[in-house]
Design a protein around this motif. Structure first.
Motif, short mmCIF file in Angstrom:
data_model
loop_
_atom_site.label_atom_id
_atom_site.label_comp_id
_atom_site.label_asym_id
_atom_site.label_seq_id
_atom_site.Cartn_x
_atom_site.Cartn_y
_atom_site.Cartn_z
N GLU A 139 59.17 32.92 64.68
CA GLU A 139 59.19 34.38 64.65
C GLU A 139 60.45 34.82 63.90
OE1 GLU A 139 57.61 38.02 65.14
OE2 GLU A 139 56.69 36.19 65.89
N LEU A 140 60.26 35.52 62.79
CA LEU A 140 61.39 36.02 62.02
C LEU A 140 61.76 37.42 62.49
CD1 LEU A 140 60.35 34.93 58.42
CD2 LEU A 140 62.02 33.85 59.90
N PRO A 141 63.06 37.71 62.55
CA PRO A 141 63.47 39.07 62.90
C PRO A 141 62.97 40.09 61.86
CG PRO A 141 65.33 37.56 63.00
CD PRO A 141 64.19 36.82 62.39
N ALA A 142 62.86 41.33 62.28
CA ALA A 142 62.36 42.38 61.39
C ALA A 142 63.24 42.53 60.16
CB ALA A 142 62.27 43.70 62.15
N ARG A 143 64.56 42.41 60.33
CA ARG A 143 65.48 42.56 59.20
C ARG A 143 65.25 41.46 58.16
NH1 ARG A 143 67.91 45.47 55.68
NH2 ARG A 143 69.94 44.73 55.05
N VAL A 144 65.00 40.24 58.61
CA VAL A 144 64.73 39.13 57.69
C VAL A 144 63.42 39.37 56.95
CG1 VAL A 144 64.27 36.65 57.54
CG2 VAL A 144 66.10 37.48 59.02
N GLN A 145 62.42 39.88 57.65
CA GLN A 145 61.15 40.17 56.98
C GLN A 145 61.32 41.25 55.92
OE1 GLN A 145 58.35 41.13 60.08
NE2 GLN A 145 58.14 39.00 60.73
N LEU B 78 64.11 41.88 54.25
CA LEU B 78 64.84 41.27 53.15
C LEU B 78 63.95 40.37 52.29
CD1 LEU B 78 68.25 40.40 54.83
CD2 LEU B 78 67.84 42.09 53.05
N LEU B 79 63.05 39.63 52.93
CA LEU B 79 62.14 38.78 52.17
C LEU B 79 61.17 39.61 51.34
CD1 LEU B 79 61.36 35.97 54.77
CD2 LEU B 79 62.71 35.78 52.67
N THR B 80 60.71 40.72 51.88
CA THR B 80 59.84 41.61 51.12
C THR B 80 60.57 42.18 49.91
OG1 THR B 80 58.63 42.18 53.12
CG2 THR B 80 58.42 43.70 51.26
N THR C 208 59.88 41.49 45.82
CA THR C 208 59.71 42.59 44.87
C THR C 208 60.68 42.48 43.71
OG1 THR C 208 58.98 44.01 46.68
CG2 THR C 208 59.66 45.10 44.65
N VAL C 209 61.94 42.16 44.02
CA VAL C 209 62.95 42.01 42.96
C VAL C 209 62.58 40.87 42.02
CG1 VAL C 209 65.35 41.33 42.56
CG2 VAL C 209 64.82 43.06 44.26
N LEU C 210 62.10 39.75 42.55
CA LEU C 210 61.70 38.64 41.69
C LEU C 210 60.53 39.01 40.79
CD1 LEU C 210 62.05 35.58 44.08
CD2 LEU C 210 63.36 36.04 42.02
#
Length: 104
Positions: A30-36, A38-40, A44-46
């Motif tokens: 389970e990933l924290p909401a903040r990590v999710q 950041l991954l999103t 997008t940046v990539l």
């Protein structure tokens, strides 16, 4: 064994493991909401960086103004929710017309 074959097999095995890891770890990690978030944002940046590189560069040189204009036209059509085929044809048409007019 051929070194290229070993490299291809290693990459194939690594790809398979990554593809298998998603379903295997789905309910266990389970990933924290903040990590999710950041991954999103990172994804997008990539994608934007890949779009900019593909639109602006041809090898090691600037691709000219026709290609970025075509990408921009396609982006506007996609933003306006045009059908995918129309987005592709519209971007290609803008690029072709600008190149026909003499713009590199």
């Amino acid at each position: 064994m051929n070194p290229q074959l070993v490299a291809v097999l290693a990459l194939a095995a690594g790809t398979y493991v990554f593809r298998l890891a998603g379903p295997a770890l789905h309910g266990r990690v389970e990933l924290p909401a903040r990590v999710q978030e950041l991954l999103t944002t990172a994804a997008t940046v990539l994608l934007v960086a890949l779009l900019a590189t593909g639109a602006l560069m041809a090898g090691h040189e600037f691709a000219g103004w026709a290609r970025p204009a075509g990408v921009l036209a396609g982006g506007v059509l996609a933003w306006r929710r045009a059908p995918f085929a129309l987005v592709v044809v519209g971007a290609a048409a803008v690029t072709a017309l600008l190149r026909l007019a003499g713009l590199p």
